[in-house]
Write a protein that holds these residues in place. Structure first.
Motif, PDB file in Angstrom:
ATOM      1  N   PHE A  23       0.843  -1.216   0.000  1.00  0.00           N
ATOM      2  CA  PHE A  23       0.000   0.000   0.000  1.00  0.00           C
ATOM      3  C   PHE A  23       0.869   1.253   0.000  1.00  0.00           C
ATOM      4  CE2 PHE A  23      -2.195   3.323   2.487  1.00  0.00           C
ATOM      5  CZ  PHE A  23      -3.272   3.553   1.635  1.00  0.00           C
ATOM      6  N   ILE A  24       1.898   1.249   0.843  1.00  0.00           N
ATOM      7  CA  ILE A  24       2.806   2.403   0.904  1.00  0.00           C
ATOM      8  C   ILE A  24       3.518   2.574  -0.437  1.00  0.00           C
ATOM      9  CG2 ILE A  24       4.908   3.303   1.990  1.00  0.00           C
ATOM     10  CD1 ILE A  24       4.030   1.907   4.579  1.00  0.00           C
ATOM     11  N   THR A  25       3.876   1.463  -1.085  1.00  0.00           N
ATOM     12  CA  THR A  25       4.532   1.518  -2.395  1.00  0.00           C
ATOM     13  C   THR A  25       3.636   2.201  -3.423  1.00  0.00           C
ATOM     14  OG1 THR A  25       5.704  -0.539  -1.903  1.00  0.00           O
ATOM     15  CG2 THR A  25       5.612   0.126  -4.207  1.00  0.00           C
ATOM     16  N   ILE A  26       2.356   1.840  -3.420  1.00  0.00           N
ATOM     17  CA  ILE A  26       1.401   2.444  -4.370  1.00  0.00           C
ATOM     18  C   ILE A  26       1.321   3.953  -4.152  1.00  0.00           C
ATOM     19  CG2 ILE A  26      -1.021   2.554  -5.058  1.00  0.00           C
ATOM     20  CD1 ILE A  26      -1.184  -0.462  -4.321  1.00  0.00           C
ATOM     21  N   ILE A  27       1.174   4.368  -2.898  1.00  0.00           N
ATOM     22  CA  ILE A  27       1.070   5.801  -2.589  1.00  0.00           C
ATOM     23  C   ILE A  27       2.347   6.533  -2.998  1.00  0.00           C
ATOM     24  CG2 ILE A  27       0.690   7.505  -0.763  1.00  0.00           C
ATOM     25  CD1 ILE A  27      -1.723   5.732  -1.393  1.00  0.00           C
ATOM     26  N   ALA A  28       3.508   5.905  -2.717  1.00  0.00           N
ATOM     27  CA  ALA A  28       4.794   6.528  -3.062  1.00  0.00           C
ATOM     28  C   ALA A  28       4.902   6.735  -4.574  1.00  0.00           C
ATOM     29  CB  ALA A  28       5.943   5.671  -2.552  1.00  0.00           C
ATOM     30  N   GLN A  29       4.448   5.750  -5.364  1.00  0.00           N
ATOM     31  CA  GLN A  29       4.535   5.862  -6.814  1.00  0.00           C
ATOM     32  C   GLN A  29       3.563   6.910  -7.359  1.00  0.00           C
ATOM     33  OE1 GLN A  29       6.956   4.619  -8.529  1.00  0.00           O
ATOM     34  NE2 GLN A  29       7.673   3.692  -6.620  1.00  0.00           N
ATOM     35  N   ILE A 149       6.426  -2.858 -10.883  1.00  0.00           N
ATOM     36  CA  ILE A 149       5.104  -3.099 -11.492  1.00  0.00           C
ATOM     37  C   ILE A 149       4.189  -1.897 -11.279  1.00  0.00           C
ATOM     38  CG2 ILE A 149       3.011  -4.504 -11.334  1.00  0.00           C
ATOM     39  CD1 ILE A 149       4.902  -6.881 -10.579  1.00  0.00           C
ATOM     40  N   ILE A 150       4.161  -1.418 -10.039  1.00  0.00           N
ATOM     41  CA  ILE A 150       3.280  -0.283  -9.724  1.00  0.00           C
ATOM     42  C   ILE A 150       3.710   0.960 -10.492  1.00  0.00           C
ATOM     43  CG2 ILE A 150       2.548   1.273  -7.876  1.00  0.00           C
ATOM     44  CD1 ILE A 150       2.823  -1.220  -5.990  1.00  0.00           C
ATOM     45  N   ARG A 151       5.047   1.169 -10.572  1.00  0.00           N
ATOM     46  CA  ARG A 151       5.532   2.348 -11.312  1.00  0.00           C
ATOM     47  C   ARG A 151       5.174   2.235 -12.787  1.00  0.00           C
ATOM     48  NH1 ARG A 151      11.268   5.360 -10.513  1.00  0.00           N
ATOM     49  NH2 ARG A 151      10.229   5.734  -8.534  1.00  0.00           N
ATOM     50  N   PHE A 152       5.329   1.045 -13.366  1.00  0.00           N
ATOM     51  CA  PHE A 152       4.945   0.840 -14.760  1.00  0.00           C
ATOM     52  C   PHE A 152       3.468   1.165 -14.964  1.00  0.00           C
ATOM     53  CE2 PHE A 152       8.791  -1.538 -15.925  1.00  0.00           C
ATOM     54  CZ  PHE A 152       8.907  -1.167 -17.259  1.00  0.00           C
ATOM     55  N   VAL A 153       2.621   0.586 -14.121  1.00  0.00           N
ATOM     56  CA  VAL A 153       1.173   0.777 -14.266  1.00  0.00           C
ATOM     57  C   VAL A 153       0.804   2.253 -14.120  1.00  0.00           C
ATOM     58  CG1 VAL A 153      -1.076   0.299 -13.212  1.00  0.00           C
ATOM     59  CG2 VAL A 153       0.597  -1.552 -13.500  1.00  0.00           C
ATOM     60  N   VAL A 154       1.333   2.884 -13.081  1.00  0.00           N
ATOM     61  CA  VAL A 154       0.983   4.278 -12.798  1.00  0.00           C
ATOM     62  C   VAL A 154       1.472   5.202 -13.907  1.00  0.00           C
ATOM     63  CG1 VAL A 154       1.467   6.208 -11.237  1.00  0.00           C
ATOM     64  CG2 VAL A 154       0.858   3.981 -10.297  1.00  0.00           C
TER      65      VAL A 154
END
Length: 585
Positions: A23-29, A149-154
């Protein structure tokens, strides 16, 4: 990643930390998206000013605002990244702790035969190096994989929102990237397995050399052993270089592909701006920043893939041991009190690794409080009898009984807890003498330790040491002489005060006077205990209630000392021979 599925139970155990980290990773990205957007707005504001559509003050205000927002979002992103690492990396350390303990517990449960088939260095490598590589997967690899993965998606989602056409052209190199990762990952997995196997061989060779250093020096084998180590080291360098070459392909390959994407953005984006498909030049700047933000995630794919493949190879080696079932299992979870009667009923046993038959149809009974002595030539099966009583092995044929119950039906912990065992090769730990004796009874007082040391006739030796009972022993008790090690080992068994006492030729390194003193002390101490003495000396056996003679795994004579002396046979010959040797001495 089939082998790594074994770790899913740990992800379930630490699911709170795991999902919090994600969750923190998603918010950071999400916060990382703001910087290119604000830079694009700044460039657009400058463009508007150059066209006379904005005043100087308005541009300045826009730039100041964008700079403040960039600093703020960067700081927030940095703080979130810190907490992401704290959450996921700390979780990986907990998994490492749990996995090491699980492997160690399994090592403890595995049977004697397992340790004959496997080398110490290899076992050590699996619980250290292999577990550490698995931790790299659970922590950094998982963290950076989700981060990527999250950075790619975002970022790609944001790029598509801005300009789907430019995004499509920009991502054209990705199929090449996907195939490259697939090919290199296969090579890494194959070469990583060979590297780990070589590391185990190197650890085993080194451990054996350290353990046998006295023999190596005595036979002047330093040169040969050095050559052997050098050969293994060369093989290690060769395999590690082979792995490093494959790993080295990732960096340049990823940077090259990112560079191509940048050229595509500049060329295609420039043409689109000229044609009017893109109204704002700041969009090109945003795309260049987005592509470069993907540089580290794309480049890290190689590193992540390498860690995952190495962890897969290591976990496979760990799983091989974890899936090994112990030959000796505790079939009774309930408490089993042990009084001390021992019965062998037509017991036979063959060692699986050597196919040597150690016992054939051996039968005898030792009642509680009695002493049995077992004599015979080397390899006659004497030590095997003690191993079967301790359930280090299970008999192939016949039945071993304790208190008229099949030994397999007893609680294994209760059985072994009821036995004081002194092995033929006395093993002492690299600790103080006091702690080595207390190994038989952790809560023992100093007075109890001194008392058993006196019974083992080693107290006077210990008193002469500089630090007495606090003397720290070298590895395997190398600080002490052979006789002192045996006597400390006897003291350790006596302090346990167990109903069964097994002595496996444990007086072979002491002189006859010391042997006599110890045996006299044991007579008083063992009046209510079942004692079995394995020996090559008649002097150790003569006071036993019964003596049996083994030859090629069979009982060829049995009786008391006087009964055996009254008949011609092995015992009488041995007695006369040892008497004459004593007189000549």
């Amino acid at each position: 990643m089939k082998e790594l599925q074994y770790l899913n139970k740990y992800f379930a155990k630490y699911k709170f930390q795991f999902f919090l980290g994600i969750f923190i990773t998603i918010i950071a990205q999400v916060f990382s998206l703001f910087t290119p957007s604000y830079i694009g707005d700044s460039i657009s504001a400058i463009e508007q000013f150059s066209k006379g559509l904005m005043t100087r003050d308005a541009v300045k205000d826009e730039l100041y605002l964008d700079i403040m927002l960039i600093v703020a979002t960067t700081l927030i992103g940095g703080v979130l990244t810190f907490f992401m690492r704290q959450t996921l990396i700390v979780m990986s350390r907990h998994v490492e702790f749990d996995l090491k303990n699980e492997v160690f517990r399994h090592y403890e449960n595995l049977s004697q035969g397992f340790y004959k088939r496997n080398r110490t260095g290899d076992l050590m490598n699996r619980i250290s190096e292999d577990v550490n590589r698995v931790r790299q997967y659970v922590g950094p690899a998982i963290m950076y994989a989700f981060n990527t993965i999250i950075r790619f998606v975002v970022i790609i989602t944001q790029m598509c929102i801005i300009s789907p056409k430019l995004t499509l052209y920009t991502l054209l190199p990705l199929p090449i990237l996907a195939y490259s990762i697939y090919w290199v990952s296969k090579e890494i997995n194959k070469r990583s397995t060979l590297t780990q196997q070589n590391l185990s061989s190197l650890a085993t060779y080194t451990q054996e050399m350290f353990s046998g250093i006295r023999v190596i020096k005595a036979y002047s084998l330093e040169k040969q052993k050095e050559e052997g180590f050098t050969e293994l080291s060369r093989d290690s360098v060769k395999k590690n270089m082979s792995l490093a070459k494959v790993n080295a392909l990732f960096g340049p390959l990823m940077i090259f592909l990112i560079g191509i994407s940048n050229l595509v953005v500049i060329y295609v984006g420039g043409n689109m701006y000229i044609n009017g498909s893109i109204a704002d030049i700041g969009i090109i700047a945003q795309f260049i920043l987005y592509i470069n933000m993907l540089t580290w995630p794309v480049a890290s794919l190689g590193w992540i893939s390498s860690m995952v493949q190495e962890a897969e190879a290591s976990q496979k080696r760990i799983n091989e041991f974890l899936k090994t079932e112990p030959d000796i299992k505790n079939t009774n979870p309930n408490h089993s009190p042990v009084l001390g009667q021992i019965t062998f009923d037509k017991v036979s046993f063959t060692y699986e690794d050597t196919n040597i038959t150690a016992l054939t149809d051996v039968s005898f009974t030792v009642n509680k409080g009695e002493t049995l002595a077992i004599l015979g030539r080397t390899g006659s099966g004497k030590s095997t009898v003690l191993s079967l009583i301790s359930r280090l092995y299970d008999a192939d044929g016949g039945v071993v009984k304790i208190d008229n119950e099949n030994i397999k039906d007893l609680n294994l912990d209760d059985l072994r807890g009821s036995i004081g065992f002194v092995p033929q090769d006395a093993f002492l730990f690299s600790d103080s003498i006091e702690n080595n004796i207390k190994f038989g009874k952790e809560e023992a007082t100093h007075d109890e330790i001194v008392n058993v040391a006196k019974k083992a006739v080693v107290h006077h030796n210990i008193e002469n040491f500089t630090h007495q009972y606090e003397t720290i022993l070298g590895e395997r008790g190398i600080t002490l002489s052979g006789g002192q090690k045996q006597r400390v080992s006897i003291a350790r068994a006596l302090i346990k005060d167990a109903p069964i006492l097994l002595l496996d030729d444990c007086l072979s390194a002491v002189d006859t006077e010391t042997e006599e003193a110890i045996l006299n002390n044991l007579q008083d101490f063992c009046r209510d205990k079942t004692t079995i003495i394995v020996s090559h000396r008649v002097s150790s056996a003569k006071n036993a209630d019964r003596i049996i003679i083994l030859e090629d795994g069979k009982i060829i004579e049995q009786g008391t000392h006087n009964q055996l002396l009254s008949q011609a046979g092995y015992y009488k010959e041995l007695y006369l021979k040892q008497i004459s040797e004593k007189e000549l001495g």
